[in-house]
Design an enzyme around this catalytic site. Structure first.
Site, PDB file in Angstrom:
ATOM      1  N   TYR A 125     -85.998  95.699 -38.531  1.00  0.00           N
ATOM      2  CA  TYR A 125     -84.918  96.358 -37.793  1.00  0.00           C
ATOM      3  C   TYR A 125     -83.947  95.328 -37.207  1.00  0.00           C
ATOM      4  O   TYR A 125     -83.363  95.535 -36.150  1.00  0.00           O
ATOM      5  CB  TYR A 125     -85.494  97.248 -36.678  1.00  0.00           C
ATOM      6  CG  TYR A 125     -86.362  98.393 -37.169  1.00  0.00           C
ATOM      7  CD1 TYR A 125     -86.433  98.710 -38.519  1.00  0.00           C
ATOM      8  CD2 TYR A 125     -87.103  99.151 -36.291  1.00  0.00           C
ATOM      9  CE1 TYR A 125     -87.235  99.758 -38.982  1.00  0.00           C
ATOM     10  CE2 TYR A 125     -87.907 100.214 -36.735  1.00  0.00           C
ATOM     11  CZ  TYR A 125     -87.967 100.491 -38.083  1.00  0.00           C
ATOM     12  OH  TYR A 125     -88.754 101.525 -38.521  1.00  0.00           O
ATOM     13  N   LYS A 170     -98.523  91.837 -43.638  1.00  0.00           N
ATOM     14  CA  LYS A 170     -98.694  91.945 -45.090  1.00  0.00           C
ATOM     15  C   LYS A 170     -98.468  90.535 -45.636  1.00  0.00           C
ATOM     16  O   LYS A 170     -97.642  90.300 -46.518  1.00  0.00           O
ATOM     17  CB  LYS A 170     -97.704  92.978 -45.642  1.00  0.00           C
ATOM     18  CG  LYS A 170     -97.914  93.347 -47.102  1.00  0.00           C
ATOM     19  CD  LYS A 170     -99.138  94.197 -47.346  1.00  0.00           C
ATOM     20  CE  LYS A 170     -99.292  94.433 -48.848  1.00  0.00           C
ATOM     21  NZ  LYS A 170    -100.545  95.138 -49.195  1.00  0.00           N
ATOM     22  N   ASP A 203    -101.638  98.040 -44.929  1.00  0.00           N
ATOM     23  CA  ASP A 203    -102.066  99.205 -45.718  1.00  0.00           C
ATOM     24  C   ASP A 203    -103.518  99.569 -45.397  1.00  0.00           C
ATOM     25  O   ASP A 203    -103.856 100.738 -45.185  1.00  0.00           O
ATOM     26  CB  ASP A 203    -101.850  98.963 -47.222  1.00  0.00           C
ATOM     27  CG  ASP A 203    -102.219  97.556 -47.678  1.00  0.00           C
ATOM     28  OD1 ASP A 203    -102.653  96.738 -46.825  1.00  0.00           O
ATOM     29  OD2 ASP A 203    -102.090  97.268 -48.878  1.00  0.00           O
ATOM     30  N   ASP A 227     -93.859 100.777 -35.824  1.00  0.00           N
ATOM     31  CA  ASP A 227     -93.232 102.097 -35.746  1.00  0.00           C
ATOM     32  C   ASP A 227     -94.102 103.115 -36.492  1.00  0.00           C
ATOM     33  O   ASP A 227     -94.449 104.185 -35.978  1.00  0.00           O
ATOM     34  CB  ASP A 227     -91.827 102.002 -36.367  1.00  0.00           C
ATOM     35  CG  ASP A 227     -90.970 103.214 -36.070  1.00  0.00           C
ATOM     36  OD1 ASP A 227     -91.438 104.131 -35.368  1.00  0.00           O
ATOM     37  OD2 ASP A 227     -89.821 103.249 -36.551  1.00  0.00           O
ATOM     38  N   ASP A 231     -96.926 106.063 -34.744  1.00  0.00           N
ATOM     39  CA  ASP A 231     -96.818 107.517 -34.948  1.00  0.00           C
ATOM     40  C   ASP A 231     -98.110 108.058 -35.554  1.00  0.00           C
ATOM     41  O   ASP A 231     -98.587 109.136 -35.196  1.00  0.00           O
ATOM     42  CB  ASP A 231     -95.645 107.858 -35.883  1.00  0.00           C
ATOM     43  CG  ASP A 231     -94.333 108.014 -35.124  1.00  0.00           C
ATOM     44  OD1 ASP A 231     -94.161 107.334 -34.100  1.00  0.00           O
ATOM     45  OD2 ASP A 231     -93.479 108.813 -35.566  1.00  0.00           O
TER      46      ASP A 231
HETATM   47 MG    MG Z   1     -90.589 106.020 -34.626  1.00  0.00          MG
END
Ligand code: MG
Ligand code: NAI
Length: 331
Positions: A125, A170, A203, A227, A231
């Site tokens: 981001y 990763k 993963d 992020d 969630d």
């Molecule tokens: Mg989010």
């Protein structure tokens, strides 16, 4: 007695409905608060050309912490950047802290108690994107400085918890950027001999969160991975009505429910105020009022255990205000 100076940014929709309940609950304690109210977001952008005007930032900076409700981000408005992301960046809130904890009487998994620490300022981001004919690029930025800051934050947090940090990358594929993230994390870990550091790929972590969430204590990772995993973790323990978060910087912090403004719920008076109230509980911990923070959490646990006064998202039929009243009674 100390009076805490707070910035309150309720925002639209259920953001306003749940933030006012969190403030009402805070005012029912014997602590003292001086709340300054601010508005940011799309309506402000239409009037001033910016979602977070300078005078709002200056006002917020005069306070000790911020309680935030929600924003509504319109899709496809050219030149508009999310108000909450603008605010987090302007205040230097580099650590996004999202606990996922099982509470009684809900549909989620039992005995989960973990915290995801997400780097909030760079990674995928970075905002650094460009296009060439028929291709598009996003630059994934991992810096030594930001990685050291976020991993140190995670190890400090683990010292107060169960002394385990899982560093999620990763690095087998993103050899340069996550290679650096891992290298820095290993260096920081040397300063914390009492904390167990585990290395894991993102993963596999996504799968283990579902199969064996109890093995985690603190997870630290870069922006996009954090992020997604946070969630997922919120979903494990009962959803958005119960998920709080903190955005913490070197000298300021902002606390918010994970959910947004939920336009379809707005105005009905049935949004669950528990996520916003748990966010204010995290704020009290940050301000050093740990005893009240614990009491608020215990009061929520009582209300959930009794199971009589719950909003519809948790299977009840009570109103937002009735849930807050029940939590205040339990205090
Ligand atoms: Mg989010
Ligand atoms: P949302 O989080 O507002 O709602 C998602 C779903 O969860 C809805 O079905 C809603 O009814 C339910 N829900 C959320 N909070 C609840 C609560 N306290 N009690 C009961 N049910 C609850 O996400 P959505 O619908 O994707 O976004 C709506 C708006 O909010 C968008 O404009 C989005 O940009 C904004 N948003 C803002 C955030 C922020 O300010 N940090 C975070 C997420 C979304």
């Amino acid at each position: 007695m100390t009076t805490y100076k707070l910035a309150v940014i309720p925002g639209p929709g259920i953001g306003e409905e749940v933030t006012s309940e969190a403030v009402r609950l805070l005012e029912s304690t014997d602590l003292s608060f001086d709340c300054s109210y601010f508005e940011i977001g799309y309506e402000v952008f239409k009037k001033t050309g910016t979602p977070v005007p300078e005078d709002v930032l200056a006002g917020v900076r005069k306070t000790q912490a911020c309680l935030f409700g929600a924003t509504t981000t319109p899709v496809g408005v050219p030149g508009y950047k999310s108000a909450i992301i603008t605010l987090r960046t302007a205040l230097g809130l580099y650590a996004n802290v999202r606990p996922a904890k099982s509470y009684p009487n809900q549909k989620g998994m039992k005995d989960v108690d973990l915290v995801i620490v997400r780097e909030n300022t760079e990674g995928m981001y970075s905002g650094w994107e460009f296009e060439l004919p028929d291709s598009a690029y996003t630059v994934r930025v991992i810096s030594r400085k930001a990685t050291e800051r976020i991993t140190r934050f995670a190890f400090d947090l683990a010292m107060k918890r169960n002394k385990k940090v899982t560093v999620v990358t990763k690095a087998n594929v993103l050899r340069k950027s996550d290679g650096l993230f891992l290298e820095v994390a290993r260096q920081v870990a040397q300063d914390y001999p009492d904390v167990e550091m585990e290395e894991a790929f993102v993963d596999v972590t996504a799968m283990r969160l579902i199969l064996k969430p109890k093995i985690f204590d603190v997870i630290v990772t870069s922006n996009l991975f954090g992020d997604i995993l946070s969630d997922e973790a919120a979903g494990l323990v009962g959803g958005l009505g119960l998920a709080p978060s903190a955005n913490i910087g070197a000298d300021y912090a902002l606390f918010e429910p994970v959910h947004g403004s939920a336009p379809r719920l707005a105005g009905k008076g049935i949004a669950n105020p528990m996520a916003a109230i748990l966010a204010s509980k995290m704020m009290l911990d940050y301000l050093g009022e740990n005893r009240w923070a614990e009491r608020i959490e215990n009061a929520i646990v009582n209300v959930l255990t009794e199971g009589k006064v719950l909003t519809p998202d948790l299977g009840g039929s009570s109103l937002t205000k009735q849930v807050t009243d029940a939590i205040i009674d339990a205090l």
